[in-house]
Scaffold this motif. Sequence first.
Motif, PDB file in Angstrom:
ATOM      1  N   THR A  94       0.854  -1.190   0.000  1.00 31.12           N
ATOM      2  CA  THR A  94       0.000   0.000   0.000  1.00 31.12           C
ATOM      3  C   THR A  94       0.887   1.236   0.000  1.00 31.12           C
ATOM      4  O   THR A  94       1.781   1.353   0.846  1.00 31.12           O
ATOM      5  N   PHE A  95       0.658   2.122  -0.957  1.00 28.50           N
ATOM      6  CA  PHE A  95       1.439   3.357  -0.949  1.00 28.50           C
ATOM      7  C   PHE A  95       0.530   4.538  -1.240  1.00 28.50           C
ATOM      8  O   PHE A  95      -0.563   4.407  -1.781  1.00 28.50           O
ATOM      9  N   VAL A  96       0.984   5.698  -0.815  1.00 33.65           N
ATOM     10  CA  VAL A  96       0.238   6.932  -1.015  1.00 33.65           C
ATOM     11  C   VAL A  96       1.081   7.885  -1.847  1.00 33.65           C
ATOM     12  O   VAL A  96       2.289   7.984  -1.665  1.00 33.65           O
ATOM     13  N   CYS A  97       0.441   8.567  -2.775  1.00 29.70           N
ATOM     14  CA  CYS A  97       1.107   9.567  -3.612  1.00 29.70           C
ATOM     15  C   CYS A  97       0.574  10.948  -3.271  1.00 29.70           C
ATOM     16  O   CYS A  97      -0.634  11.118  -3.040  1.00 29.70           O
ATOM     17  N   GLN A  98       1.444  11.915  -3.245  1.00 25.62           N
ATOM     18  CA  GLN A  98       1.002  13.292  -3.180  1.00 25.62           C
ATOM     19  C   GLN A  98       0.099  13.541  -4.392  1.00 25.62           C
ATOM     20  O   GLN A  98       0.352  13.038  -5.484  1.00 25.62           O
ATOM     21  N   HIS A  99      -0.993  14.316  -4.180  1.00 25.84           N
ATOM     22  CA  HIS A  99      -1.992  14.485  -5.238  1.00 25.84           C
ATOM     23  C   HIS A  99      -1.362  14.772  -6.599  1.00 25.84           C
ATOM     24  O   HIS A  99      -1.744  14.190  -7.612  1.00 25.84           O
ATOM     25  N   ALA A 100      -0.397  15.667  -6.625  1.00 25.31           N
ATOM     26  CA  ALA A 100       0.196  16.084  -7.898  1.00 25.31           C
ATOM     27  C   ALA A 100       0.929  14.959  -8.595  1.00 25.31           C
ATOM     28  O   ALA A 100       1.162  15.013  -9.807  1.00 25.31           O
ATOM     29  N   LEU A 101       1.295  13.910  -7.843  1.00 20.12           N
ATOM     30  CA  LEU A 101       2.072  12.804  -8.416  1.00 20.12           C
ATOM     31  C   LEU A 101       1.222  11.580  -8.743  1.00 20.12           C
ATOM     32  O   LEU A 101       1.692  10.678  -9.430  1.00 20.12           O
ATOM     33  N   THR A 102      -0.004  11.533  -8.243  1.00 22.12           N
ATOM     34  CA  THR A 102      -0.815  10.327  -8.413  1.00 22.12           C
ATOM     35  C   THR A 102      -1.019   9.989  -9.882  1.00 22.12           C
ATOM     36  O   THR A 102      -0.863   8.836 -10.300  1.00 22.12           O
ATOM     37  N   THR A 103      -1.342  10.973 -10.686  1.00 26.08           N
ATOM     38  CA  THR A 103      -1.610  10.723 -12.099  1.00 26.08           C
ATOM     39  C   THR A 103      -0.353  10.369 -12.863  1.00 26.08           C
ATOM     40  O   THR A 103      -0.364   9.462 -13.705  1.00 26.08           O
ATOM     41  N   THR A 104       0.749  11.043 -12.575  1.00 21.82           N
ATOM     42  CA  THR A 104       1.941  10.888 -13.409  1.00 21.82           C
ATOM     43  C   THR A 104       2.865   9.761 -12.969  1.00 21.82           C
ATOM     44  O   THR A 104       3.496   9.107 -13.794  1.00 21.82           O
ATOM     45  N   ILE A 105       2.946   9.509 -11.653  1.00 27.49           N
ATOM     46  CA  ILE A 105       3.951   8.579 -11.143  1.00 27.49           C
ATOM     47  C   ILE A 105       3.378   7.224 -10.727  1.00 27.49           C
ATOM     48  O   ILE A 105       4.010   6.189 -10.926  1.00 27.49           O
ATOM     49  N   SER A 106       2.167   7.220 -10.152  1.00 27.18           N
ATOM     50  CA  SER A 106       1.663   5.971  -9.571  1.00 27.18           C
ATOM     51  C   SER A 106       1.574   4.825 -10.583  1.00 27.18           C
ATOM     52  O   SER A 106       1.855   3.671 -10.213  1.00 27.18           O
ATOM     53  N   PRO A 107       1.217   5.053 -11.873  1.00 26.71           N
ATOM     54  CA  PRO A 107       1.216   3.911 -12.803  1.00 26.71           C
ATOM     55  C   PRO A 107       2.589   3.263 -12.943  1.00 26.71           C
ATOM     56  O   PRO A 107       2.689   2.039 -13.089  1.00 26.71           O
ATOM     57  N   ARG A 108       3.655   4.049 -12.880  1.00 28.28           N
ATOM     58  CA  ARG A 108       5.009   3.496 -12.995  1.00 28.28           C
ATOM     59  C   ARG A 108       5.355   2.672 -11.752  1.00 28.28           C
ATOM     60  O   ARG A 108       6.007   1.634 -11.847  1.00 28.28           O
ATOM     61  N   ILE A 109       4.902   3.160 -10.578  1.00 30.68           N
ATOM     62  CA  ILE A 109       5.150   2.421  -9.343  1.00 30.68           C
ATOM     63  C   ILE A 109       4.439   1.071  -9.390  1.00 30.68           C
ATOM     64  O   ILE A 109       5.014   0.030  -9.070  1.00 30.68           O
ATOM     65  N   VAL A 110       3.168   1.104  -9.787  1.00 32.65           N
ATOM     66  CA  VAL A 110       2.376  -0.132  -9.837  1.00 32.65           C
ATOM     67  C   VAL A 110       2.977  -1.111 -10.836  1.00 32.65           C
ATOM     68  O   VAL A 110       3.097  -2.312 -10.573  1.00 32.65           O
ATOM     69  N   ARG A 111       3.382  -0.594 -11.998  1.00 31.57           N
ATOM     70  CA  ARG A 111       3.969  -1.468 -13.025  1.00 31.57           C
ATOM     71  C   ARG A 111       5.248  -2.125 -12.517  1.00 31.57           C
ATOM     72  O   ARG A 111       5.456  -3.326 -12.706  1.00 31.57           O
ATOM     73  N   ALA A 112       6.086  -1.348 -11.845  1.00 30.68           N
ATOM     74  CA  ALA A 112       7.340  -1.906 -11.333  1.00 30.68           C
ATOM     75  C   ALA A 112       7.098  -2.904 -10.204  1.00 30.68           C
ATOM     76  O   ALA A 112       7.775  -3.923 -10.105  1.00 30.68           O
ATOM     77  N   ALA A 113       6.091  -2.624  -9.352  1.00 31.31           N
ATOM     78  CA  ALA A 113       5.836  -3.487  -8.201  1.00 31.31           C
ATOM     79  C   ALA A 113       5.178  -4.803  -8.582  1.00 31.31           C
ATOM     80  O   ALA A 113       5.377  -5.822  -7.922  1.00 31.31           O
TER      81      ALA A 113
END
Length: 311
Positions: A94-113
Amino acid sequence: MRLEWIDDILAVLDCGSLAQAAEKRGITQSAFTRRVRTIEDSIGTTLFDRRRKPVTLMPGVQTLEPEMRELSARLHKLGHMLKTASSQRGKPLTFVCQHALTTTISPRIVRAATRDGELSVRVHSGNQDDCLMQLLSKEVDLAIMYALPQEPETEISRAFESVDLGEDCLIPVCAPSLCDKASCAAIPIIAYPADVFLGQVFTQMIGPRLPIGAATLPIAETALTLAMLQLALSAIGIAWLPLSLVSQSLSRGDLVRLDDALPAQTLDIKMVRLRTTQTERRETIWQHLATELSPFSKNENLLTESRGIIE
C-alpha cells in the motif's frame, strides 16, 4: 452445502439444460446428472423442475437465487483471499502519492511493483501532510512525495528515510490567450492554499523571485493540481503546475510555458518510508522499487521526457 454444489445449481439455471450446464462445468452429462441427484439427496428435496424446458428451479427454490449468487461470489472471494494469504503474495503493498504525483507517477510504481505477478498494490492519494500521517499511522508502506532540493532535515523528517526517484519542475503555464498577462503589474493567477506543500513552495521559492514591481492577483484557489490544470486550460489565469502533468497540454499547444518570464522551481521526487525495522519481504520490495525507479533518468526522466516533446 458445498461451493461446487451452489455453482452446479447456478450453472443449470444459467444454461437452461443439464447438458449445457455439464459442458460449462467441464464434466460429462451423465456425471453431472448424478451430481445433481446427489445434491438433491443430500439436501432432501427436489431442486429442479425437469418437466419444463428449459430446466428451471422449483418455484420455492427460485426465490433463493440472489442469495446463492451472493454466497457463491463471497465464497470464491474468500477462497482467493485464503490462497493469497498463504502464498508468496501475502499482504498487498500500500502506498500513497502526493496528489500532484498520483496521475503521473503511480502507474510506474504499480507497473514496477507488480511486474513479477507476485504482489498486489493499493494506491492512496493525499496532500503531503496526509502522506506523512498515513506513514506514521502505518496505513501505508511507503509514500511518493515532492521535496525541495537540499531541504534541511527536521525533527519530523528524521523519522523517515527516503530514496531519490528523480526530479520535476513547477513551471508557470497559461492558455495562449493569456500570454501577455505574464508582464502585467498584477498577474492573474490560480493559487494554491498557503497551507499545502505547493502553496508553501510558491510562497517561499517563487513569490520572492517574481519580476520587480509585479504582484499576483488570485482569481481562483485550489489544492488539487488536476483541478488547477482544468482552470488553466479554461484561461482562468496563470498556474504553476508540475511539468510532468502539463507536458501533453504543452505539446498540443493547449498551454504555453512562461518560465522565460516568470520563475519556476525544481522539485525532487522521493520515495519515503518510516525509519523502522522492516520485514525481509518489505525490504526486498523497497530495494526492488529503488532499483527499478531510481533515477528516472535511466529510462523516463520527467524533465528530459517533457522537454523532448516541447522543444
